[in-house]
Design a protein around this motif. Structure first.
Motif, PDB file in Angstrom:
ATOM      1  N   ARG A   2      47.920  28.720  34.579  1.00  0.00           N
ATOM      2  CA  ARG A   2      49.222  29.342  34.771  1.00  0.00           C
ATOM      3  C   ARG A   2      49.179  30.279  35.978  1.00  0.00           C
ATOM      4  NH1 ARG A   2      48.119  29.710  29.356  1.00  0.00           N
ATOM      5  NH2 ARG A   2      47.525  31.895  29.522  1.00  0.00           N
ATOM      6  N   LEU A   3      50.287  30.337  36.708  1.00  0.00           N
ATOM      7  CA  LEU A   3      50.411  31.188  37.888  1.00  0.00           C
ATOM      8  C   LEU A   3      51.719  31.948  37.800  1.00  0.00           C
ATOM      9  CD1 LEU A   3      49.574  32.045  40.815  1.00  0.00           C
ATOM     10  CD2 LEU A   3      50.783  29.992  41.608  1.00  0.00           C
ATOM     11  N   CYS A   4      51.674  33.241  38.119  1.00  0.00           N
ATOM     12  CA  CYS A   4      52.876  34.060  38.014  1.00  0.00           C
ATOM     13  C   CYS A   4      52.760  35.247  38.960  1.00  0.00           C
ATOM     14  CB  CYS A   4      53.060  34.542  36.576  1.00  0.00           C
ATOM     15  SG  CYS A   4      54.422  35.701  36.358  1.00  0.00           S
ATOM     16  N   SER A   5      53.842  35.553  39.656  1.00  0.00           N
ATOM     17  CA  SER A   5      53.893  36.748  40.489  1.00  0.00           C
ATOM     18  C   SER A   5      54.492  37.898  39.692  1.00  0.00           C
ATOM     19  CB  SER A   5      54.728  36.493  41.748  1.00  0.00           C
ATOM     20  OG  SER A   5      54.948  37.706  42.442  1.00  0.00           O
ATOM     21  N   ILE A   6      53.710  38.963  39.515  1.00  0.00           N
ATOM     22  CA  ILE A   6      54.219  40.177  38.883  1.00  0.00           C
ATOM     23  C   ILE A   6      54.980  41.009  39.909  1.00  0.00           C
ATOM     24  CG2 ILE A   6      53.515  42.353  37.790  1.00  0.00           C
ATOM     25  CD1 ILE A   6      51.202  40.784  36.496  1.00  0.00           C
ATOM     26  N   ALA A   7      54.485  41.023  41.131  1.00  0.00           N
ATOM     27  CA  ALA A   7      55.165  41.676  42.258  1.00  0.00           C
ATOM     28  C   ALA A   7      54.643  41.054  43.534  1.00  0.00           C
ATOM     29  CB  ALA A   7      54.912  43.182  42.256  1.00  0.00           C
ATOM     30  N   SER A   8      55.540  40.827  44.498  1.00  0.00           N
ATOM     31  CA  SER A   8      55.101  40.264  45.769  1.00  0.00           C
ATOM     32  C   SER A   8      56.048  40.730  46.862  1.00  0.00           C
ATOM     33  CB  SER A   8      55.079  38.735  45.710  1.00  0.00           C
ATOM     34  OG  SER A   8      54.548  38.200  46.904  1.00  0.00           O
ATOM     35  N   GLY A   9      55.471  41.308  47.906  1.00  0.00           N
ATOM     36  CA  GLY A   9      56.277  41.793  49.007  1.00  0.00           C
ATOM     37  C   GLY A   9      55.496  42.791  49.831  1.00  0.00           C
ATOM     38  N   SER A  10      56.088  43.229  50.926  1.00  0.00           N
ATOM     39  CA  SER A  10      55.391  44.158  51.811  1.00  0.00           C
ATOM     40  C   SER A  10      55.164  45.517  51.169  1.00  0.00           C
ATOM     41  CB  SER A  10      56.183  44.324  53.107  1.00  0.00           C
ATOM     42  OG  SER A  10      57.523  44.699  52.832  1.00  0.00           O
ATOM     43  N   SER A  11      55.854  45.789  50.052  1.00  0.00           N
ATOM     44  CA  SER A  11      55.690  47.083  49.387  1.00  0.00           C
ATOM     45  C   SER A  11      54.726  47.046  48.210  1.00  0.00           C
ATOM     46  CB  SER A  11      57.053  47.608  48.907  1.00  0.00           C
ATOM     47  OG  SER A  11      57.717  46.638  48.119  1.00  0.00           O
ATOM     48  N   CYS A  14      50.944  41.836  43.297  1.00  0.00           N
ATOM     49  CA  CYS A  14      50.115  41.672  42.104  1.00  0.00           C
ATOM     50  C   CYS A  14      50.419  40.303  41.518  1.00  0.00           C
ATOM     51  CB  CYS A  14      50.417  42.771  41.089  1.00  0.00           C
ATOM     52  SG  CYS A  14      49.386  42.701  39.606  1.00  0.00           S
ATOM     53  N   ILE A  15      49.435  39.436  41.516  1.00  0.00           N
ATOM     54  CA  ILE A  15      49.609  38.057  41.080  1.00  0.00           C
ATOM     55  C   ILE A  15      48.695  37.778  39.892  1.00  0.00           C
ATOM     56  CG2 ILE A  15      49.618  35.648  41.810  1.00  0.00           C
ATOM     57  CD1 ILE A  15      51.485  37.503  43.455  1.00  0.00           C
ATOM     58  N   TYR A  16      49.230  37.077  38.905  1.00  0.00           N
ATOM     59  CA  TYR A  16      48.433  36.669  37.740  1.00  0.00           C
ATOM     60  C   TYR A  16      48.122  35.179  37.836  1.00  0.00           C
ATOM     61  CZ  TYR A  16      47.370  34.870  33.129  1.00  0.00           C
ATOM     62  OH  TYR A  16      46.769  34.198  32.079  1.00  0.00           O
ATOM     63  N   ILE A  17      46.883  34.824  37.517  1.00  0.00           N
ATOM     64  CA  ILE A  17      46.512  33.427  37.353  1.00  0.00           C
ATOM     65  C   ILE A  17      45.542  33.343  36.180  1.00  0.00           C
ATOM     66  CG2 ILE A  17      44.593  33.497  39.029  1.00  0.00           C
ATOM     67  CD1 ILE A  17      45.636  30.562  39.795  1.00  0.00           C
ATOM     68  N   LYS A  40      52.818  42.757  30.166  1.00  0.00           N
ATOM     69  CA  LYS A  40      53.464  42.741  28.849  1.00  0.00           C
ATOM     70  C   LYS A  40      54.505  41.632  28.775  1.00  0.00           C
ATOM     71  CE  LYS A  40      55.633  45.755  25.429  1.00  0.00           C
ATOM     72  NZ  LYS A  40      56.149  47.132  25.148  1.00  0.00           N
ATOM     73  N   GLU A  41      55.207  41.394  29.889  1.00  0.00           N
ATOM     74  CA  GLU A  41      56.178  40.293  29.918  1.00  0.00           C
ATOM     75  C   GLU A  41      55.493  38.937  29.740  1.00  0.00           C
ATOM     76  OE1 GLU A  41      59.325  40.090  32.754  1.00  0.00           O
ATOM     77  OE2 GLU A  41      59.263  42.250  33.155  1.00  0.00           O
ATOM     78  N   LEU A  42      54.220  38.896  30.093  1.00  0.00           N
ATOM     79  CA  LEU A  42      53.443  37.660  29.926  1.00  0.00           C
ATOM     80  C   LEU A  42      52.707  37.638  28.585  1.00  0.00           C
ATOM     81  CD1 LEU A  42      51.856  37.453  33.511  1.00  0.00           C
ATOM     82  CD2 LEU A  42      53.969  36.397  32.697  1.00  0.00           C
ATOM     83  N   GLU A  43      53.000  38.644  27.750  1.00  0.00           N
ATOM     84  CA  GLU A  43      52.354  38.805  26.442  1.00  0.00           C
ATOM     85  C   GLU A  43      50.851  39.011  26.603  1.00  0.00           C
ATOM     86  OE1 GLU A  43      53.547  35.495  24.037  1.00  0.00           O
ATOM     87  OE2 GLU A  43      55.588  36.265  23.783  1.00  0.00           O
ATOM     88  N   LEU A  44      50.495  39.791  27.639  1.00  0.00           N
ATOM     89  CA  LEU A  44      49.110  40.160  27.903  1.00  0.00           C
ATOM     90  C   LEU A  44      49.024  41.662  28.122  1.00  0.00           C
ATOM     91  CD1 LEU A  44      48.224  37.366  30.507  1.00  0.00           C
ATOM     92  CD2 LEU A  44      47.370  37.485  28.156  1.00  0.00           C
ATOM     93  N   SER A  45      47.800  42.164  28.138  1.00  0.00           N
ATOM     94  CA  SER A  45      47.568  43.559  28.491  1.00  0.00           C
ATOM     95  C   SER A  45      46.383  43.626  29.442  1.00  0.00           C
ATOM     96  CB  SER A  45      47.284  44.401  27.246  1.00  0.00           C
ATOM     97  OG  SER A  45      45.960  44.164  26.780  1.00  0.00           O
ATOM     98  N   MET A  46      46.143  44.796  30.020  1.00  0.00           N
ATOM     99  CA  MET A  46      44.995  44.941  30.920  1.00  0.00           C
ATOM    100  C   MET A  46      43.685  44.686  30.200  1.00  0.00           C
ATOM    101  SD  MET A  46      45.480  45.387  34.135  1.00  0.00           S
ATOM    102  CE  MET A  46      43.780  45.828  34.492  1.00  0.00           C
ATOM    103  N   ARG A  47      43.649  44.865  28.907  1.00  0.00           N
ATOM    104  CA  ARG A  47      42.408  44.603  28.160  1.00  0.00           C
ATOM    105  C   ARG A  47      42.094  43.110  28.096  1.00  0.00           C
ATOM    106  NH1 ARG A  47      40.783  49.349  26.610  1.00  0.00           N
ATOM    107  NH2 ARG A  47      42.280  50.994  26.079  1.00  0.00           N
ATOM    108  N   ASP A  48      43.075  42.280  28.416  1.00  0.00           N
ATOM    109  CA  ASP A  48      42.841  40.834  28.463  1.00  0.00           C
ATOM    110  C   ASP A  48      42.297  40.383  29.815  1.00  0.00           C
ATOM    111  OD1 ASP A  48      43.914  40.205  25.842  1.00  0.00           O
ATOM    112  OD2 ASP A  48      45.895  40.637  26.697  1.00  0.00           O
ATOM    113  N   ILE A  49      42.392  41.242  30.827  1.00  0.00           N
ATOM    114  CA  ILE A  49      42.052  40.838  32.196  1.00  0.00           C
ATOM    115  C   ILE A  49      40.539  40.773  32.380  1.00  0.00           C
ATOM    116  CG2 ILE A  49      42.264  41.409  34.637  1.00  0.00           C
ATOM    117  CD1 ILE A  49      44.842  40.411  33.300  1.00  0.00           C
ATOM    118  N   ASP A  50      40.060  39.622  32.846  1.00  0.00           N
ATOM    119  CA  ASP A  50      38.624  39.401  33.032  1.00  0.00           C
ATOM    120  C   ASP A  50      38.135  39.819  34.410  1.00  0.00           C
ATOM    121  OD1 ASP A  50      37.927  37.970  30.465  1.00  0.00           O
ATOM    122  OD2 ASP A  50      39.541  36.673  31.190  1.00  0.00           O
TER     123      ASP A  50
END
Length: 266
Positions: A2-11, A14-17, A40-50
């Motif tokens: 799965r691929l998802c952009s949490i935020a993307s731009g010059s400001s 943060c991308i999730y894969i 959270k919108e992806l039903e994940l938390s930072m504790r899930d991040i590897d």
């Protein structure tokens, strides 16, 4: 995968894969609070991040890194030059040395069931890279902050099932806009950012029948518009007439303040 952009731009970027069992962030250039809200919108938390993979040390890619890495002790992956530059960035604060892991262009590493493969890019940073990811036979790449591209870039990105590609600016908007001359030249230079037209030209060399999704990212707030980026890239691909149905290619634009719909790479 799965691929998802949490935020993307010059400001901020943060991308999730991830897969069912592995969860990765590429850059955390937004606040920790926004990163956590996006997960959270992806039903994940930072504790899930590897792991957090950093492309380079500019603020719009590392703004939330210090807070999140210290709080959750998430491993950080970056090139040696990028790690050294991060450690010299006072706004990030002190990050424990043992959280850093060095990556090397074109040397693969495994994070559980996802294979990560950095690639060299042209940008005015210490030692920048883009990242390719593979889960089984499925492959995706996240490529931004690309001043220019060459045959190495094209060969590195061939055969992807999904692609997040920079379409940073409209050249005319940049040229007539309020930026000072030196900044315009930096953005337009070979170590700056990819224009809408150049993004379309690169995509033309990468498109193939099995490409499932394209996400245009890292748009400039001042020098681009989502609709303009989308149409300009489409025009370049249509003009190239490579015999592939461009109209059928699922393409969307990543927004700076919105989580994109999740791309499921089947």
């Amino acid at each position: 995968m799965r691929l998802c952009s949490i935020a993307s731009g010059s400001s901020g970027n943060c991308i999730y894969i991830g897969s069912d069992s592995t969860h990765i962030l590429v850059d955390v250039g937004i606040s920790g609070k926004r990163t956590e809200a996006g997960l959270k919108e992806l039903e994940l938390s930072m504790r899930d991040i590897d792991g957090i993979f950093i492309t380079h040390e500019h603020t719009d890619h590392i703004a939330g890194l210090g807070v999140l890495s210290r709080k959750y002790e998430v491993p950080i992956y970056a090139t040696r030059g990028t790690i050294e530059a991060i450690q010299k960035t006072s706004s990030v604060g002190k990050i424990p040395e043992d959280l850093f892991h060095t990556v090397f262009p074109d040397e693969k590493l495994m994070i559980k069931d996802i294979c990560c493969n950095p690639m060299r890019i042209s940008h005015d940073a210490a030692d920048p890279v883009a990242y390719r990811f593979a889960h089984g036979r499925k492959k995706a790449a996240i490529v931004t902050d690309l001043g220019n591209y060459n045959d190495y870039t094209v060969e590195s990105l061939k055969g992807m099932d999904a692609l997040l590609l920079e379409a940073n600016h409209d050249i005319n908007m940049l040229q007539v806009g309020p930026y000072p001359y030196y900044l315009k030249q930096r953005i337009l230079g070979d170590k700056g950012h990819l224009s809408n037209e150049r993004a379309g030209q690169l995509l033309t060399r990468l498109i193939h029948d099995d490409l499932q999704a394209v996400l245009l990212g890292h748009l400039s707030k001042e020098n681009n518009m989502p609709e303009l980026a989308y149409e300009a890239v489409r025009v370049e691909m249509t003009m190239a007439d490579e015999g592939i149905a461009v109209r059928d290619l699922p393409m969307q634009v990543a927004r700076r303040n919105e989580v994109t719909p999740v791309i499921h790479i089947a």
